[in-house]
Design an enzyme around this catalytic site. Structure first.
Site, PDB file in Angstrom:
ATOM      1  N   CYS A 182      46.172 -16.825  -3.940  1.00 52.73           N
ATOM      2  CA  CYS A 182      47.574 -16.501  -3.677  1.00 52.73           C
ATOM      3  C   CYS A 182      47.718 -15.800  -2.333  1.00 52.73           C
ATOM      4  O   CYS A 182      46.961 -14.875  -2.013  1.00 52.73           O
ATOM      5  CB  CYS A 182      48.116 -15.621  -4.796  1.00 52.73           C
ATOM      6  SG  CYS A 182      49.821 -15.091  -4.545  1.00 52.73           S
ATOM      7  N   CYS A 192      50.819  -4.590   0.219  1.00 53.18           N
ATOM      8  CA  CYS A 192      49.993  -3.518   0.760  1.00 53.18           C
ATOM      9  C   CYS A 192      49.955  -2.363  -0.233  1.00 53.18           C
ATOM     10  O   CYS A 192      50.994  -1.931  -0.752  1.00 53.18           O
ATOM     11  CB  CYS A 192      50.532  -3.062   2.113  1.00 53.18           C
ATOM     12  SG  CYS A 192      49.563  -1.734   2.880  1.00 53.18           S
TER      13      CYS A 192
END
Length: 840
Positions: free
Chosen positions: A316, A321
């Site tokens: 994916c 983050c």
């Protein structure tokens, strides 16, 4: 009577066993002892002693009348008293047994109650333990800390380990292991009981908050975690770190070290170049596929620049983050939304690389062409589906609502019929409104949003062609080798080539000659090659002028772009070079040899043109800084005319060797060549002077075989215009007046100033095996046509003086012909010194 005793005993024992069910085993033992004792009593006592048994139960005395008792005589008193005494003893013995059995019963009950108390205490202790949902072990309640935000409980050991892992991996938004509720920092402090981890947790929390601030700038100095919050510093971008002992100056815009008198883009390119150079030198000048793949696994976050590692396995590409929570695409490294992978941006939800430019353009064209058909199909299916589906859906909903309720059947049917009738009336209106609004929106998206977004981001490949009109570039940017993954790069000359990164603005001096440009290499760096006869000149240009310079462009091909375009114009013979000065230095002997060999090889490609000439344009986009080599060189200015003399040798060259440079023709755009007439004259003179030229060749061979060495090339190559205009003049033979040659066979010191470099043997063998007769005849025809117009010429040596000769100049092709015809001789033929005639 004995049977009555036994039956009574069993009944008594049965009643006792019914009262004491929990101790059946013990009662069976008591029954066995009771049977043994009663058997001994019956042996000692009379048969009438058992008559008193009912008295033990305190029951009323009963008399039994039988036929035998009526005819039996009565007993006397003595015997009767003796029998009574025996009965009393039997009653006493039975009462004693009963008392013992009651005592045993009480003892058993006491043991049962004590065991029950123990079990209840154990069950109470077991009830105080709770199973942890993480480790699945049972712990006491005091091992489960209370959480402020949720009711879930886990043992303190599991929670402490969970918090350590989350904090060490920079995940500061820590939530409950069983739900999404976040932990309170106070609970985290109580569970951890570790000051070091709490300090790291607070630092990560502060950094996460500062990253969200658009005016926050972190100090770029190593080991300095100081941040400067600068409001309104865009006009004065110079910032200074406020930490004691640091004082680093950095830029507000690029967030890097301060770069005075330099733009952010130029400074960024300079840093990237120095970083790549250090990487090349530190890795022993080796770029492999594994190192490039490893570099693709680590990328910085587009918001906070925190490095993120992801396996390049096609998984994916929607990344989040852990530090700042930014959602970005792993392929394009841009902050994205949920519709990013649905748009034709080239990024896929799964995959290792985005779509190529060609695939995106084809998809865009297919979308533009097929959008009306697709939208019409969708509308044609949606309208009947809505008209039929809405009444069915409404009828089922009303039926399910009235089902199971105490409503009459007629009322339910009436409600269903009314709802369906109303939906039949409304469904066409709903379908028309949906199609009327949805179709224009889809058309506007396909024909408006998608092309504009692609062209704005540079994905459509449409650009202006330097005054040549609109150009669609189909070359795939992803095929350009990044990090040396696809190109065959010789690792012995990469570092030296990095000192000359710019071909368009600087020189290519100092190149080592282990890199060469072939057709496959040109395809890899995005060269535009035509399928017609322009291919010959394009390959000649690649072989002569770009040979050896790919070592610099191959390592910086992410920032350099090389385009070669070939245009045919009528009655014009010119060579325009927009790339500035191109020179080959003294270190690149091998590069010069290969470049010259490529020019000689490509010179034998015939061109079927009449009155047409070639114009080759080299567009090179590179970095704005340049390095120049100290060696003498030939150059081409922007107008296509040469500005300096060729043949200048470097100061470090050894003496005692001779070399010759190739003759060339100056071609300017303002002059028109009279190719038709002169070419006819030259062709007529070829047949007349063929035999004379054979004799001259034999004489030249006998004269020079003992005096000169093999034909050689100078250390400084001629300019691109000089070398390639000579090819075009050889092909067309149009302008004989512009070809001025000279021959100087003077003293040996004239030839001692040049270094002899042997040509490539592969080129010689290839020419000899494939077409020796055609090459020799072509060379003879060229020599005849060129030498038929003898003119005095001037040669410029390395001191700037001019030399003149009265003999006709023999071209480099004569040396090639001599080598081909005299392979069996012990000494190779020598090439005459050929100078380049230029006009200033």
């Amino acid at each position: 009577m004995q049977e009555q005793e036994i039956s009574f005993i069993f009944k008594y024992n049965e009643g006792l066993c019914m009262n004491i069910d929990s101790d059946s085993i013990l009662m069976s033992i008591l029954d066995m002892s009771l049977h043994q004792q009663m058997g001994s009593d019956r042996d000692l006592q009379s048969s009438t002693s058992s008559v008193s048994l009912p008295s033990v139960k305190k029951a009323p005395k009963q008399r039994r009348i039988s036929i035998g008792s009526l005819f039996r005589r009565k007993k006397d008193s003595k015997r009767k008293s003796r029998e009574l005494n025996g009965g009393v003893d039997g009653i006493a013995s039975i009462e004693s047994i009963h008392s013992e059995m009651c005592a045993d019963k009480n003892s058993i009950f006491s043991t049962n109650t004590s065991s029950d108390n123990g079990l209840t205490s154990i069950s109470k202790q077991i009830g105080d333990f709770i199973e942890c949902p993480l480790c699945l072990l049972r712990h006491s309640k005091d091992r489960f800390p209370d959480i402020m935000t949720c009711h879930h409980r886990s043992c303190v050991d599991c929670l402490r380990q969970y918090l350590r892992i989350e904090i060490s991996e920079s995940r500061v938004n820590i939530s409950c292991p069983e739900c999404t509720e976040r932990f309170n920092p106070h609970d985290i402090r109580l569970i951890l009981s570790d000051d070091v981890l709490m300090e790291k947790y607070e630092e990560f929390m502060l950094r996460r908050w500062l990253v969200a601030d658009p005016d926050c700038r972190w100090c770029p100095a190593p080991d300095c975690g100081y941040a400067v919050i600068a409001f309104g510093c865009a006009s004065c971008p110079k910032l200074t770190c406020g930490r004691e002992g640091c004082g680093t100056e950095f830029c507000y815009h690029c967030k890097q070290i301060w770069h005075p008198n330099q733009t952010c883009d130029a400074a960024r390119q300079e840093r990237a170049q120095s970083l790549r150079l250090r990487t090349i030198r530190s890795s022993s000048i080796s770029y492999s596929q594994e190192s490039g793949a490893a570099a693709d696994d680590i990328k910085p976050c587009p918001r906070c620049a925190a490095y993120i590692i992801k396996m390049n396995d096609g998984s994916c590409n929607h990344m989040t983050c852990a530090v700042c929570g930014c959602e970005f695409c792993w392929l394009c490294m841009k902050e994205i939304s949920d519709l990013h992978y649905l748009s034709p941006s080239g990024c896929t939800f799964w995959g290792k690389k985005p779509w190529s430019r060609k695939k995106k353009i084809l998809w865009q064209l297919g979308t533009l062409v097929g959008a009306p058909v697709g939208i019409a199909l969708i509308a044609g299916i949606a309208i009947p589906a809505m008209i039929i589906g809405i009444p069915v859906y409404v009828g089922r909903k009303i039926h399910n609502r009235y089902e199971g309720k105490d409503v009459s059947k007629h009322k339910r049917n009436l409600a269903i019929a009314g709802g369906v009738t109303l939906s039949v009336i409304v469904s066409p209106v709903v379908a028309a409104v949906t199609v009327g609004i949805g179709v224009p929106i889809m058309l506007a998206y396909v024909y408006g949003v998608v092309p504009i977004s692609l062209c704005r981001s540079g994905g459509c490949g449409v650009s202006a062609g330097n005054g040549k009109g609109v150009r669609i570039e189909f070359d795939d940017e992803n095929d350009i080798n990044v990090g040396g993954t696809n190109a065959a790069i010789d690792t012995t000359s990469v570092a030296e080539a990095r000192h000359n990164p710019s071909i368009g603005e600087g020189s290519v001096g100092g190149l080592t000659g282990s890199l060469s440009a072939s057709g496959s290499h040109m395809d890899r760096i995005g060269t535009i090659r035509d399928n017609l006869s322009e291919t010959a000149s394009t390959m000649a240009l690649a072989g002569a002028s770009i040979t050896g310079s790919l070592s610099g462009s191959a390592m910086v091909n992410c920032f350099n772009r090389l385009e070669v375009q070939a245009d045919v114009q009528k009655e014009r013979c010119s060579l325009s070079g927009e790339s500035g000065t191109v020179s080959l230095g003294t270190v690149s002997d091998n590069a010069s040899t290969k470049a010259m060999a490529g020019s000689i090889l490509n010179s034998y490609i015939p061109l079927d043109r009449e009155g047409n000439s070639m114009e080759v344009q080299v567009d090179i986009e590179s970095k704005p800084f340049k390095f120049r080599h100290n060696s003498g060189s030939s150059s081409v200015d922007d107008s296509g005319a040469t500005r300096g003399h060729t043949g200048g040798a470097s100061s470090g060259l050894p003496e005692g060797k001779s070399s010759a440079t190739k003759w060339s023709k100056e071609a300017t755009g303002g002059k028109k060549s009279k190719s038709g007439k002169l070419r006819k004259k030259g062709n007529m003179k070829i047949n007349e002077t063929r035999e004379d030229m054979d004799a001259q060749l034999l004489e030249q061979q006998s004269t020079n075989s003992s005096e000169f060495e093999a034909p050689s090339l100078s250390d400084s190559m001629p300019s691109v215009a000089d070398s390639h205009s000579s090819h075009f003049s050889e092909f067309s033979c149009s302008d004989l007046e512009s070809m001025r040659t000279s021959c100087s066979h003077g003293s040996s010191d004239c030839h001692a100033r040049f270094t002899a470099v042997n040509t490539l043997p592969e080129v010689e063998n290839d020419r000899l095996e494939n077409s020796p007769h055609q090459c020799s005849s072509a060379l003879l025809s060229k020599a005849a046509s060129c030498s038929d117009v003898p003119q005095p010429s001037h040669a410029a040596d390395e001191h700037g003086t001019s030399r003149s000769g009265g003999k006709p100049m023999v071209d480099l092709c004569f040396g090639d012909a001599l080598r081909e015809t005299n392979n069996n001789h012990s000494h190779q033929t020598a090439d005459l010194k050929v100078a380049v005639q230029t006009e200033i």
